[in-house]
Design a protein around this motif. Structure first.
Motif, PDB file in Angstrom:
ATOM      1  N   VAL A 428       4.993 -27.228 -14.643  1.00 31.54           N
ATOM      2  CA  VAL A 428       4.533 -28.674 -15.159  1.00 31.54           C
ATOM      3  C   VAL A 428       3.119 -28.488 -15.344  1.00 31.54           C
ATOM      4  CG1 VAL A 428       6.448 -29.681 -14.062  1.00 31.54           C
ATOM      5  CG2 VAL A 428       4.614 -29.418 -12.762  1.00 31.54           C
ATOM      6  N   ALA A 429       2.713 -29.356 -16.342  1.00 30.47           N
ATOM      7  CA  ALA A 429       1.121 -29.508 -16.461  1.00 30.47           C
ATOM      8  C   ALA A 429       0.618 -30.074 -14.936  1.00 30.47           C
ATOM      9  CB  ALA A 429       1.022 -30.724 -17.649  1.00 30.47           C
ATOM     10  N   ILE A 430      -0.384 -29.374 -14.916  1.00 29.10           N
ATOM     11  CA  ILE A 430      -1.343 -29.907 -13.766  1.00 29.10           C
ATOM     12  C   ILE A 430      -2.814 -30.553 -14.227  1.00 29.10           C
ATOM     13  CG2 ILE A 430      -2.734 -28.978 -11.955  1.00 29.10           C
ATOM     14  CD1 ILE A 430      -0.116 -26.820 -13.116  1.00 29.10           C
ATOM     15  N   ALA A 431      -2.974 -31.904 -13.577  1.00 28.36           N
ATOM     16  CA  ALA A 431      -4.131 -32.719 -13.899  1.00 28.36           C
ATOM     17  C   ALA A 431      -5.445 -31.827 -14.135  1.00 28.36           C
ATOM     18  CB  ALA A 431      -4.332 -33.798 -13.447  1.00 28.36           C
ATOM     19  N   GLY A 432      -6.083 -31.676 -14.940  1.00 33.12           N
ATOM     20  CA  GLY A 432      -7.560 -31.037 -14.871  1.00 33.12           C
ATOM     21  C   GLY A 432      -7.299 -29.422 -15.534  1.00 33.12           C
ATOM     22  N   LEU A 433      -6.170 -28.941 -15.854  1.00 31.84           N
ATOM     23  CA  LEU A 433      -5.859 -27.653 -16.191  1.00 31.84           C
ATOM     24  C   LEU A 433      -5.289 -27.626 -17.707  1.00 31.84           C
ATOM     25  CD1 LEU A 433      -4.888 -25.825 -13.048  1.00 31.84           C
ATOM     26  CD2 LEU A 433      -7.070 -25.800 -13.959  1.00 31.84           C
ATOM     27  N   PRO A 434      -5.603 -26.640 -18.344  1.00 31.46           N
ATOM     28  CA  PRO A 434      -4.842 -26.553 -19.850  1.00 31.46           C
ATOM     29  C   PRO A 434      -3.580 -26.310 -19.445  1.00 31.46           C
ATOM     30  CG  PRO A 434      -6.269 -24.798 -19.419  1.00 31.46           C
ATOM     31  CD  PRO A 434      -6.430 -25.741 -18.137  1.00 31.46           C
ATOM     32  N   PHE A 435      -2.595 -26.560 -20.463  1.00 28.26           N
ATOM     33  CA  PHE A 435      -1.220 -26.330 -20.294  1.00 28.26           C
ATOM     34  C   PHE A 435      -0.610 -26.095 -21.657  1.00 28.26           C
ATOM     35  CE2 PHE A 435       3.365 -27.656 -19.585  1.00 28.26           C
ATOM     36  CZ  PHE A 435       3.569 -26.730 -18.664  1.00 28.26           C
ATOM     37  N   ASP A 436       0.234 -24.998 -21.724  1.00 29.72           N
ATOM     38  CA  ASP A 436       1.042 -24.622 -22.907  1.00 29.72           C
ATOM     39  C   ASP A 436       2.492 -25.162 -22.803  1.00 29.72           C
ATOM     40  OD1 ASP A 436       2.768 -23.516 -24.788  1.00 29.72           O
ATOM     41  OD2 ASP A 436       1.857 -21.464 -24.777  1.00 29.72           O
ATOM     42  N   ASP A 437       2.550 -26.292 -23.520  1.00 28.55           N
ATOM     43  CA  ASP A 437       3.830 -26.953 -23.491  1.00 28.55           C
ATOM     44  C   ASP A 437       5.079 -26.644 -23.705  1.00 28.55           C
ATOM     45  OD1 ASP A 437       4.818 -29.757 -22.365  1.00 28.55           O
ATOM     46  OD2 ASP A 437       5.357 -29.810 -24.302  1.00 28.55           O
ATOM     47  N   VAL A 438       4.897 -25.426 -24.822  1.00 28.33           N
ATOM     48  CA  VAL A 438       5.970 -24.728 -25.273  1.00 28.33           C
ATOM     49  C   VAL A 438       6.513 -23.886 -24.398  1.00 28.33           C
ATOM     50  CG1 VAL A 438       6.639 -23.296 -27.258  1.00 28.33           C
ATOM     51  CG2 VAL A 438       5.190 -25.224 -27.814  1.00 28.33           C
ATOM     52  N   ARG A 439       5.671 -23.065 -23.702  1.00 27.58           N
ATOM     53  CA  ARG A 439       5.915 -22.007 -22.758  1.00 27.58           C
ATOM     54  C   ARG A 439       5.909 -22.703 -21.289  1.00 27.58           C
ATOM     55  NH1 ARG A 439       2.540 -17.391 -22.253  1.00 27.58           N
ATOM     56  NH2 ARG A 439       4.193 -16.540 -21.408  1.00 27.58           N
ATOM     57  N   GLY A 440       5.397 -23.616 -21.097  1.00 26.99           N
ATOM     58  CA  GLY A 440       5.492 -24.187 -19.637  1.00 26.99           C
ATOM     59  C   GLY A 440       4.733 -23.468 -18.630  1.00 26.99           C
TER      60      GLY A 440
END
Length: 507
Positions: A428-440
């Motif tokens: 899951v996405a973490i506030a304040g960090l980048p996130f690849d939503d496709v790969r999780g």
């Protein structure tokens, strides 16, 4: 007689470095290490010295002459890994003319700077503990681990089945790491709620995010959110006493449960639901879950896979551990296809199919059973008049010419009041960090968190949130070693700024 790696293997690879004759493969330096279902001992080279036995954190290595009946098959599994025309590729994967006389020994190098280094680690699961172990090899490094729950070690404690006592024993290694005076574990601290990520970055020169992949992939079919549909992850948490799932309401009133997905977790939950509660009483199972299982009406668990047996997600060691320990497993021979369909080049898959064919040829046993069903894709959850699950509609499938799963036009409905989804984890996405939503996952470069291709100073990542939900407990050791190596190089090159809040309280 040579030693044998058995089902409990966690892929830690400590045995590889302990072996004086380099007979345990794949090693972390070999291409197949990250995807291998377990490690294997070459019987033609093993000198029976026993060094690997003491190195293994989960007691998975046994002298061949002491293998109990339920593990006897592993002698052949180990040997088969080194048989046939591919044997040389296994033994010499990096274009070597001859086998090295000794396994490579990795000794911690002395850092080029003496300045103290403070590292914060978010999470306390296997990837976090292996990262802490790597860091604490250097006397100038101190580590603080922040854990949301009231007990540490993540999936090693709350994800491993309670009857897999050998695998759970890896926590003894983590206990040893936690006892190091320069390691501080702070429980009941949720980063983002009790303390901000910014505060951690002010307090420590480097922060490693090791939060794992805490959610399940969603099953996208009709009525997937109906009462009676649970994730296998939640059920595992329930019977392991995870605080988030300890009070889960599990409907055990019907005689059949269905598990969608056929990975190792699916086999775990099927085994626990059909086990004799008396046998579970001596394990670490939650007492609340055990009380519920004593009154369970379930006598069959159907485990569904969308593809055929050759594509089953469970590993060979997990399958052998299931069928050779007295569990009543049944398979419809028609589900396995013709002999021609079972011809495969991969030795592990071939061995898996041989075990499945053997099971399909057995007469069904007495008592609760686990039915492995292949070429079944869920299409809808059937509801009763009260809105609760009453069954699952599945479509029979085949593999098309393109390799994709295709419906055959045949459907069936399975009566049940409990459906468990086991189709994978997701970060899951973490506030304040980048996130690849496709790969999780959190984007990274060798463990350094990167935002739009630019490294985030002092921020690192390891574990499932770094590479995706793959591998085993021990896979995190090499994964974390890569991240720590990047962190230490940054420390030596002066890229980690000194922190002004090192001794300040969190807030």
């Amino acid at each position: 007689m040579p030693h044998v790696v058995t089902q409990a293997c966690c892929g830690d690879a400590s045995c590889v470095y302990a072996c004086p004759v380099n007979c345990i493969h794949p090693t972390p330096e070999e291409p197949g290490f990250g995807t291998s279902e377990m490690l294997y001992i070459d019987p033609s080279t093993c000198v029976d010295c026993g060094a690997c036995v003491s190195a293994c954190p989960v007691s998975a290595i046994v002298p061949g002459h002491r293998l109990p009946d339920e593990q006897a098959r592993f002698a052949d599994i180990n040997a088969a890994h080194f048989d046939g025309p591919a044997a040389d590729a296994v033994r010499f994967p990096v274009d070597t003319a001859q086998r090295l006389p000794l396994a490579p020994i990795s000794k911690p190098r002395q850092l080029s700077v003496d300045a103290p280094l403070s590292v914060g680690i978010v999470g306390s699961g296997p990837s976090a503990m292996y990262a802490a172990d790597e860091l604490l090899r250097h006397p100038q490094v101190s580590v603080t681990i922040y854990e949301r729950l009231d007990r540490p070690f993540g999936l090693a404690r709350f994800g491993v089945a309670p009857d897999h006592l050998a695998t759970r024993s890896v926590m003894r290694l983590f206990d040893d790491i936690a006892r190091e005076p320069r390691c501080d574990i702070r429980l009941n601290v949720a980063v983002g709620a009790d303390v901000t990520l910014d505060a951690l970055q002010r307090r420590h020169q480097a922060v490693i995010w090791a939060g794992g992949a805490p959610t399940d992939r969603r099953l996208d079919i009709e009525n997937a959110d109906a009462p009676g549909v649970l994730s296998a992850t939640a059920l595992v948490g329930w019977y392991n006493g995870h605080p988030d799932h300890a009070d889960l309401d599990v409907d055990l009133s019907s005689r059949r449960a269905v598990v969608i997905g056929n990975g190792n977790v699916a086999l775990d939950v099927a085994r626990i639901l059909t086990a004799d509660p008396a046998s579970l009483a001596v394990t670490t199972i939650s007492r609340r879950a055990l009380a519920a299982l004593r009154h369970s009406a379930i006598d069959e668990v159907v485990v569904l896979g969308r593809r055929g047996a050759a594509h089953a997600a469970f590993t060979l060691p997990e399958l052998v551990g299931l069928v050779d320990t007295g569990v009543n497993v049944v398979i419809d021979p028609a589900d396995l296809g013709s002999a021609a369909d079972l011809v495969v080049d991969d030795a592990t898959t071939r061995a898996k199919l041989e075990v499945l064919a053997e099971v399909a040829g057995r007469p069904p046993g007495d008592g609760p059973r686990i039915r492995l069903a292949f070429h079944r894709s869920p299409s809808a959850v059937r509801l009763g008049p009260d809105g609760h699950v009453s069954g699952l509609v599945t479509d029979h499938t085949r593999i098309g010419d393109s390799g994709a799963v295709e419906p055959t036009g045949v459907s069936e409905s399975i009566d049940t009041s409990l459906i468990l989804t086991s189709i994978g984890y997701r970060g899951v996405a973490i506030a304040g960090l980048p996130f690849d939503d496709v790969r999780g996952v959190i984007p990274h470069d060798a463990g350094r968190v990167v935002d739009d291709g630019v490294p985030r100073p002092g921020m690192y990542v390891t574990g499932w949130i770094k590479r995706g939900p793959s591998g085993f407990i021990g896979t995190n050791k090499t994964d974390s070693a890569e991240t720590v190596a990047s962190l230490l190089r940054d420390h030596e090159s002066g890229k980690l700024a000194a922190t002004s809040d090192a001794l300040s309280p969190l807030g």
